[in-house]
Design an enzyme around this catalytic site. Structure first.
Site, PDB file in Angstrom:
ATOM      1  N   ASP A 182       7.936 -36.700   2.077  1.00  0.00           N
ATOM      2  CA  ASP A 182       9.332 -36.260   2.131  1.00  0.00           C
ATOM      3  C   ASP A 182      10.228 -37.208   2.922  1.00  0.00           C
ATOM      4  OD1 ASP A 182       8.236 -35.751   4.571  1.00  0.00           O
ATOM      5  OD2 ASP A 182       8.616 -33.595   4.583  1.00  0.00           O
TER       6      ASP A 182
ATOM      7  N   HIS B  26      -6.292 -33.563   6.945  1.00  0.00           N
ATOM      8  CA  HIS B  26      -5.937 -34.599   5.977  1.00  0.00           C
ATOM      9  C   HIS B  26      -5.604 -35.917   6.683  1.00  0.00           C
ATOM     10  CE1 HIS B  26      -3.240 -35.830   2.308  1.00  0.00           C
ATOM     11  NE2 HIS B  26      -4.241 -36.648   2.503  1.00  0.00           N
TER      12      HIS B  26
ATOM     13  N   SER C  12       6.389 -26.941   8.172  1.00  0.00           N
ATOM     14  CA  SER C  12       7.120 -26.265   9.255  1.00  0.00           C
ATOM     15  C   SER C  12       8.071 -25.191   8.752  1.00  0.00           C
ATOM     16  CB  SER C  12       7.913 -27.295  10.061  1.00  0.00           C
ATOM     17  OG  SER C  12       8.888 -27.917   9.253  1.00  0.00           O
TER      18      SER C  12
ATOM     19  N   ASP D 197       1.006 -33.769  15.836  1.00  0.00           N
ATOM     20  CA  ASP D 197       2.140 -34.491  16.421  1.00  0.00           C
ATOM     21  C   ASP D 197       2.434 -34.020  17.845  1.00  0.00           C
ATOM     22  OD1 ASP D 197       2.817 -32.056  15.351  1.00  0.00           O
ATOM     23  OD2 ASP D 197       4.733 -32.688  14.499  1.00  0.00           O
TER      24      ASP D 197
ATOM     25  N   ASP E 186      -3.815 -34.663  -0.851  1.00  0.00           N
ATOM     26  CA  ASP E 186      -4.579 -33.467  -0.495  1.00  0.00           C
ATOM     27  C   ASP E 186      -4.865 -32.668  -1.761  1.00  0.00           C
ATOM     28  OD1 ASP E 186      -5.939 -32.065   1.362  1.00  0.00           O
ATOM     29  OD2 ASP E 186      -4.200 -31.341   2.469  1.00  0.00           O
TER      30      ASP E 186
ATOM     31  N   ARG F 171       4.330 -32.033  -3.539  1.00  0.00           N
ATOM     32  CA  ARG F 171       5.766 -32.193  -3.785  1.00  0.00           C
ATOM     33  C   ARG F 171       6.015 -33.440  -4.637  1.00  0.00           C
ATOM     34  NH1 ARG F 171       7.482 -31.036   2.403  1.00  0.00           N
ATOM     35  NH2 ARG F 171       5.631 -32.314   2.748  1.00  0.00           N
TER      36      ARG F 171
END
Length: 514
Positions: free
Chosen positions: A261, A238, A371, A338, A188, A160
């Site tokens: 992000d 990663h 997600s 997470d 990555d 991104r």
């Protein structure tokens, strides 16, 4: 005739050789004289600012080529003196800091006079005062001796490009540049975007080094041997690669993790700089996060307030080298890292520190991340703090976050709050205007739920939805909760959404005893 010419040529050659030898002797002599003169000047210059009394002061070299080494020495001394508990040893370290400080001031004035940019970027250095020594002796202020040089910022990126640009622009804008630190961008592998992401990262890191010459930057690329699995599997691999790389760097004790992000607040670095030492001194702490899962507009009010939480929020967070090396690295999960960190087996009843007002902001719209936009509407409604930067290194009182002190204050406030049964009970109270939100609320309320499972109107999820809070529960813990208590503002009033008071009191007492 021929013999005469040969003799004449030989004499000319001899004269030329003599002239060359004389010239060499003159040049060597001049160099020796110049070197001696420069040495005398350096010694005289050094003696103006420092009187050498001990061999231990040899670190204060007058080699004009290495101001960065001297700054590094000062940073390391200030970091180490924070953990010296013997008063004599602390006094000795402070004396060394004072002498090195004097030398750096003289060095900057005497040898960097012509380099305006370097002078602007030199950190502000002041001699330690008696107040500093008293704080060290009484262990009251672990925040004054800043540890930013031991904190690395790790930025995780993939494809991104625009998001990474916005993230790095904020890092460049808000980095304090006060002393040396490390920033690692971990990329990555992506056949389509890898070259473009690499070029952008290198360009932005060059801009940052121009602003902050003491910053060390590094870009690494994760090339996984296996490409199988979902995006969650790839992201987890990663993360493990990136954290292993960061903690392989000498002197890095803490790592702040940002994903591409996320945007940061003006005092993002100050927040982590102030809380980092608490992770070392308080064994009841697990990590620090810049995120509040219920951080929408008007849900919080105090920009200086830091809370404990049983829920790991992520989204701009910091962990220690010891936690990674000794506990997490060898059992890091193949996916959903997470949620794995939120499990009791990893958290071990330790807590996360978080701000009342978010210091990060999630930028991307639904469907663009791993997600695929889960909680997208909620994430985009979170408000990042954009007010004047809070210098947490001076405003934070570590004793307020001490477990027993924190629990005692929380229980006192819960008992003082008025019990109501639902959000409808607040209708009789007038909504406070925006101007009133800057003053303390006149009344605090508590609403009790009886289960975290979605079973009826008195369950946590149902009550959370009535206030438009996150109704999500992970590993039995509601988001942002501490001992089951979620604190927030609603229409200007302070609300505690919580289990029954007796249960909270029992949990707090058991925790304090253990």
């Amino acid at each position: 005739m021929g013999t005469h010419r040969k003799q004449k040529r030989t004499r000319r050659i001899g004269v030329f050789i003599q002239i060359m030898c004389c010239g060499i002797v003159i040049v060597v002599s001049l160099n020796l004289c110049l070197h001696k003169w420069l040495s005398i000047r350096r010694e005289q210059s050094s003696s103006l600012s420092i009187e050498r009394k001990e061999n231990d002061d040899d670190f204060m070299t007058t080699n004009v080529a290495d101001i960065h080494d001297a700054l590094r020495s000062l940073s390391q001394l200030r970091n180490s003196v924070n953990f010296i508990h013997d008063p004599k040893a602390a006094q000795f370290a402070l004396n060394k800091i004072s002498k090195l400080t004097q030398w750096l001031k003289h060095y900057g004035e005497g040898h960097l006079r012509g380099d305006v940019n370097q002078m602007k970027n030199m950190p502000s250095i002041s001699s330690p005062t008696r107040h500093d020594m008293n704080d060290l002796m009484h262990k009251k202020d672990n925040i004054i001796m800043k540890k930013i040089s031991r904190i690395a910022l790790l930025i995780i990126t993939h494809e991104r490009e625009e998001a990474l640009k916005r993230c790095l622009d904020r890092v460049i804008q808000y980095h304090p540049c006060q002393t040396e630190s490390t920033i690692v961008i971990s990329q990555d592998k992506s056949e389509k975007f890898e070259a473009r992401i690499a070029a952008l990262a290198d360009k932005k890191m060059f801009e940052l080094r121009q602003k902050c010459p003491l910053i060390h930057t590094q870009r690494i690329v994760h090339r996984a041997q296996s490409l199988q699995g979902s995006g969650y599997h790839k992201l987890s691999r990663h993360f493990k690669f990136a954290l292993n790389t960061v903690f392989s760097i000498a002197n890095i004790d803490y790592c702040i993790i940002l994903e591409e992000d996320l945007l940061i607040a003006p005092d993002f670095f100050l927040f982590f700089q102030a809380t980092a030492p608490l992770l070392d001194t308080d064994q009841t702490l697990f990590a620090v996060s810049a995120w509040n899962d219920n951080g929408q507009k008007y849900r919080g009010r105090d920009p200086q307030r830091i809370l404990r939480s049983d829920f790991f929020p992520g989204l701009g967070w910091m962990l220690t080298r010891n936690l990674w090396i000794q506990e997490l690295r060898n059992k890091w999960p193949p996916a959903y890292w997470d949620d794995w960190l939120r499990e009791s087996a990893q958290r071990k009843d330790r807590h996360v520190l978080r701000p009342e007002l978010c210091r990060t902001f999630h930028t991307l719209a639904a469907g663009t991340g791993t997600s695929k936009g889960q909680y997208a509407n909620f994430l985009t409604s979170i408000q990042i703090y954009q007010g004047p930067p809070i210098d947490f290194t001076t405003t934070l009182d570590p004793t307020s976050l001490n477990l027993q002190e924190y629990d005692s204050n929380l229980l006192r406030r819960l008992k003082a709050a008025t019990l109501i049964t639902s959000s409808h009970d607040l209708i009789s109270f007038p909504t406070l205007s925006d101007s009133d939100l800057h003053s303390p609320p006149a009344t605090a309320f508590r609403i009790e739920y009886h289960t975290v499972e979605d079973r009826g109107p008195n369950s946590f999820p149902a009550l959370a939805r009535s206030f438009r809070l996150m109704d999500n529960v992970k590993a039995g813990v509601p988001r942002s909760a501490y001992r089951g208590v979620i604190e927030f503002y609603h229409n200007g009033y302070y609300i505690y959404l919580m289990p029954p008071l007796a249960q909270v009191e029992r949990n707090l007492f058991q925790l304090s005893v253990s």
